[in-house]
Design a protein around this motif. Structure first.
Motif, PDB file in Angstrom:
ATOM      1  N   VAL A  61       0.863  -1.179   0.000  1.00  0.00           N
ATOM      2  CA  VAL A  61       0.000   0.000   0.000  1.00  0.00           C
ATOM      3  C   VAL A  61       0.896   1.225   0.000  1.00  0.00           C
ATOM      4  O   VAL A  61       1.829   1.328   0.795  1.00  0.00           O
ATOM      5  CB  VAL A  61      -0.912   0.008   1.242  1.00  0.00           C
ATOM      6  CG1 VAL A  61      -1.635   1.352   1.382  1.00  0.00           C
ATOM      7  CG2 VAL A  61      -1.910  -1.137   1.176  1.00  0.00           C
ATOM      8  N   THR A  62       0.641   2.159  -0.912  1.00  0.00           N
ATOM      9  CA  THR A  62       1.468   3.366  -1.007  1.00  0.00           C
ATOM     10  C   THR A  62       0.726   4.618  -0.566  1.00  0.00           C
ATOM     11  O   THR A  62       1.354   5.634  -0.280  1.00  0.00           O
ATOM     12  CB  THR A  62       1.973   3.563  -2.442  1.00  0.00           C
ATOM     13  OG1 THR A  62       0.855   3.632  -3.341  1.00  0.00           O
ATOM     14  CG2 THR A  62       2.888   2.410  -2.856  1.00  0.00           C
ATOM     15  N   SER A  63      -0.619   4.561  -0.508  1.00  0.00           N
ATOM     16  CA  SER A  63      -1.386   5.719  -0.067  1.00  0.00           C
ATOM     17  C   SER A  63      -2.784   5.262   0.326  1.00  0.00           C
ATOM     18  O   SER A  63      -3.329   4.307  -0.239  1.00  0.00           O
ATOM     19  CB  SER A  63      -1.471   6.773  -1.170  1.00  0.00           C
ATOM     20  OG  SER A  63      -2.198   7.908  -0.734  1.00  0.00           O
ATOM     21  N   PHE A  64      -3.369   5.962   1.302  1.00  0.00           N
ATOM     22  CA  PHE A  64      -4.722   5.657   1.762  1.00  0.00           C
ATOM     23  C   PHE A  64      -5.348   6.957   2.223  1.00  0.00           C
ATOM     24  O   PHE A  64      -4.811   7.634   3.106  1.00  0.00           O
ATOM     25  CB  PHE A  64      -4.653   4.635   2.910  1.00  0.00           C
ATOM     26  CG  PHE A  64      -5.992   4.204   3.454  1.00  0.00           C
ATOM     27  CD1 PHE A  64      -7.093   4.048   2.635  1.00  0.00           C
ATOM     28  CD2 PHE A  64      -6.141   3.937   4.813  1.00  0.00           C
ATOM     29  CE1 PHE A  64      -8.318   3.631   3.144  1.00  0.00           C
ATOM     30  CE2 PHE A  64      -7.354   3.523   5.339  1.00  0.00           C
ATOM     31  CZ  PHE A  64      -8.442   3.371   4.499  1.00  0.00           C
ATOM     32  N   ARG A  65      -6.484   7.316   1.607  1.00  0.00           N
ATOM     33  CA  ARG A  65      -7.126   8.576   1.964  1.00  0.00           C
ATOM     34  C   ARG A  65      -8.591   8.537   1.548  1.00  0.00           C
ATOM     35  O   ARG A  65      -9.052   7.563   0.956  1.00  0.00           O
ATOM     36  CB  ARG A  65      -6.425   9.753   1.286  1.00  0.00           C
ATOM     37  CG  ARG A  65      -6.436   9.713  -0.244  1.00  0.00           C
ATOM     38  CD  ARG A  65      -5.711  10.907  -0.834  1.00  0.00           C
ATOM     39  NE  ARG A  65      -5.616  10.895  -2.270  1.00  0.00           N
ATOM     40  CZ  ARG A  65      -6.567  11.315  -3.112  1.00  0.00           C
ATOM     41  NH1 ARG A  65      -7.710  11.779  -2.626  1.00  0.00           N
ATOM     42  NH2 ARG A  65      -6.378  11.288  -4.410  1.00  0.00           N
ATOM     43  N   TYR A  66      -9.297   9.626   1.846  1.00  0.00           N
ATOM     44  CA  TYR A  66     -10.653   9.791   1.365  1.00  0.00           C
ATOM     45  C   TYR A  66     -10.637  10.488   0.014  1.00  0.00           C
ATOM     46  O   TYR A  66      -9.727  11.277  -0.285  1.00  0.00           O
ATOM     47  CB  TYR A  66     -11.488  10.612   2.343  1.00  0.00           C
ATOM     48  CG  TYR A  66     -11.944   9.840   3.554  1.00  0.00           C
ATOM     49  CD1 TYR A  66     -12.965   8.897   3.446  1.00  0.00           C
ATOM     50  CD2 TYR A  66     -11.360  10.048   4.803  1.00  0.00           C
ATOM     51  CE1 TYR A  66     -13.388   8.179   4.558  1.00  0.00           C
ATOM     52  CE2 TYR A  66     -11.781   9.330   5.919  1.00  0.00           C
ATOM     53  CZ  TYR A  66     -12.789   8.404   5.781  1.00  0.00           C
ATOM     54  OH  TYR A  66     -13.208   7.690   6.875  1.00  0.00           O
ATOM     55  N   ALA A  67     -11.643  10.182  -0.806  1.00  0.00           N
ATOM     56  CA  ALA A  67     -11.771  10.832  -2.113  1.00  0.00           C
ATOM     57  C   ALA A  67     -13.234  11.161  -2.362  1.00  0.00           C
ATOM     58  O   ALA A  67     -14.137  10.526  -1.796  1.00  0.00           O
ATOM     59  CB  ALA A  67     -11.231   9.924  -3.220  1.00  0.00           C
ATOM     60  N   SER A  68     -13.476  12.149  -3.218  1.00  0.00           N
ATOM     61  CA  SER A  68     -14.834  12.539  -3.596  1.00  0.00           C
ATOM     62  C   SER A  68     -15.189  11.918  -4.946  1.00  0.00           C
ATOM     63  O   SER A  68     -14.331  11.356  -5.640  1.00  0.00           O
ATOM     64  CB  SER A  68     -14.923  14.066  -3.702  1.00  0.00           C
ATOM     65  OG  SER A  68     -14.085  14.524  -4.762  1.00  0.00           O
TER      66      SER A  68
END
Length: 406
Positions: A377-384
């Motif tokens: 995993v290189t990134s984890f965030r919220y998105a719209s």
């Protein structure tokens, strides 16, 4: 006066930890190239870069640990092999960081002693820590035990008989070995054993001494570390706990390799629900398996890995760039991988998304290694929704899974 009953463990836990570290052989030029917890999560030897000796040294250590061999046995068998491969004595070697030739000490009897002692102590510390975790309900305390002679550092002597709970944050740093040639150990205790030691006149400490911190600069990376006086640079972490976690993660990977996909989510979810994972999110060390990989994703990404890994480096970046992500978010990663709403690839990255009831998306980016043996995993965030539309509009995007409502 009572003495510590340090009964040697059967070596199974220590062997398991060393073998797990051996899955990742990483030649380095300087010991600072792999700092602190990285050493407990992999196997490396300084100045091994450019020489085909790392596997030989690991094999010799593994044999010594499994067969109960001594330093003399280890050195006697390994020395002629290293000499035959040219890894011996002082030589000019190329520093891969600068490209410059530098004089360096390669193999020697003294270096073999350092390699042997450091790796054996870390392996046994990890074996002991695995035992502490298994038995902490019955034996919830740890006692710092120093060898009280003129060879022991004064700061280590000051901590002799310090008793704290197994989960106390003090052990994040002050967990032996605390430096090169440190002979200190930890002993697990029940409340009854604490009472017995006090009745026998043992003066126990229940408040840790104050630390005096000194700034130390890693000249290889430029990183500045605040290290307590009495701990050698590179040892300011808990080698036992990190090593034990490496062994647990390796065991999980082996189970995952032969498990049907539908069993991967509960297997990984059990790990991310653990206290060890909560500590990892708060203070990243080592790595953690976090997300099952759908067969279609693995095939498209060219990897045989069944579970994606979250490294300490990425977790540190997450804490810095995405502080809004909570422990509950990270504990959702197994479900995201097992039941994605949308999966697509763009370039060398795979994007896995799940849409939430509030209209937002949880968005995970992952990559595979060049060998295809591992995925991270290189990134984890919220998105719209707009973020997702923009991502899908990129050139070369290939949708692998699409479970959106049409």
């Amino acid at each position: 006066m009572a003495t510590a009953q340090l009964i040697p463990l059967p070596p199974e836990d220590a062997i398991r930890v060393l073998l797990a570290r051996g899955r990742q052989l990483s030649p380095t030029f300087a010991w600072q190239d792999a700092y602190a917890a990285d050493h407990a999560a992999m196997f490396t030897v300084a100045k091994s870069a450019g020489f085909d000796v790392l596997q030989d040294i690991f094999n010799a250590l593994s044999k010594a640990l499994q067969e109960g061999r001594t330093l003399r046995d280890f050195a006697r068998e390994l020395t002629p092999l290293l000499q035959a491969k040219g890894w011996w004595g002082r030589q000019l070697v190329t520093d891969p960081l600068t490209g410059e030739l530098q004089p360096a000490q390669l193999g020697s009897l003294r270096r073999l002693e350092t390699i042997f002692n450091a790796n054996m102590r870390v392996s046994y510390a990890a074996g002991h820590w695995a035992n502490f975790e298994r038995n902490k309900r019955a034996r919830p305390f740890l006692r710092y035990v120093a060898i009280r002679d003129d060879r022991t550092r004064p700061e280590h002597l000051r901590r002799h008989n310090l008793v704290l709970p197994v989960d106390h944050p003090y052990w994040d740093v002050w967990a032996p070995p605390c430096g090169w040639n440190c002979r200190c150990t930890l002993q697990s205790l029940s409340e009854r054993e604490i009472d017995q030691l006090r009745a026998e006149g043992e003066e126990l400490l229940f408040e840790p001494p104050a630390d005096e911190l000194v700034a130390w600069v890693n000249k290889r990376t430029g990183e500045v570390h605040e290290i307590p006086v009495g701990i050698d640079p590179g040892w300011n972490y808990n080698p036992g706990r990190v090593g034990a976690n490496v062994a647990i993660n390796e065991a999980l990977s082996q189970k995952a390799a032969g498990a049907p996909f539908e069993l991967l989510e509960p297997l990984v979810a059990e790990r991310v629900r653990s206290d060890a994972f909560a500590r990892f999110v708060e203070k990243p060390e080592g790595s953690m398996p976090v997300m099952p990989i759908l067969p279609a994703i693995g095939e498209a990404a060219g990897t045989a890995a069944r579970v994606a890994i979250l490294s300490a480096e990425t977790m540190q970046k997450q804490l810095r760039l995405h502080p809004e992500m909570t422990l509950a978010d990270y504990r959702a990663l197994p479900s995201i991988g097992a039941n994605p709403t949308l999966v697509f690839r763009a370039g060398s990255s795979t994007f896995v998304l799940v849409k939430l009831d509030d209209g937002r998306w949880r968005y995970v980016a992952a990559k595979t290694t060049k060998t295809g043996k591992a995925a991270f995993v290189t990134s984890f965030r919220y998105a719209s929704d707009e973020d997702v539309r923009r991502l899908l509009a990129r050139e070369g995007v290939k949708v692998l899974v699409d479970r959106r409502e049409k």
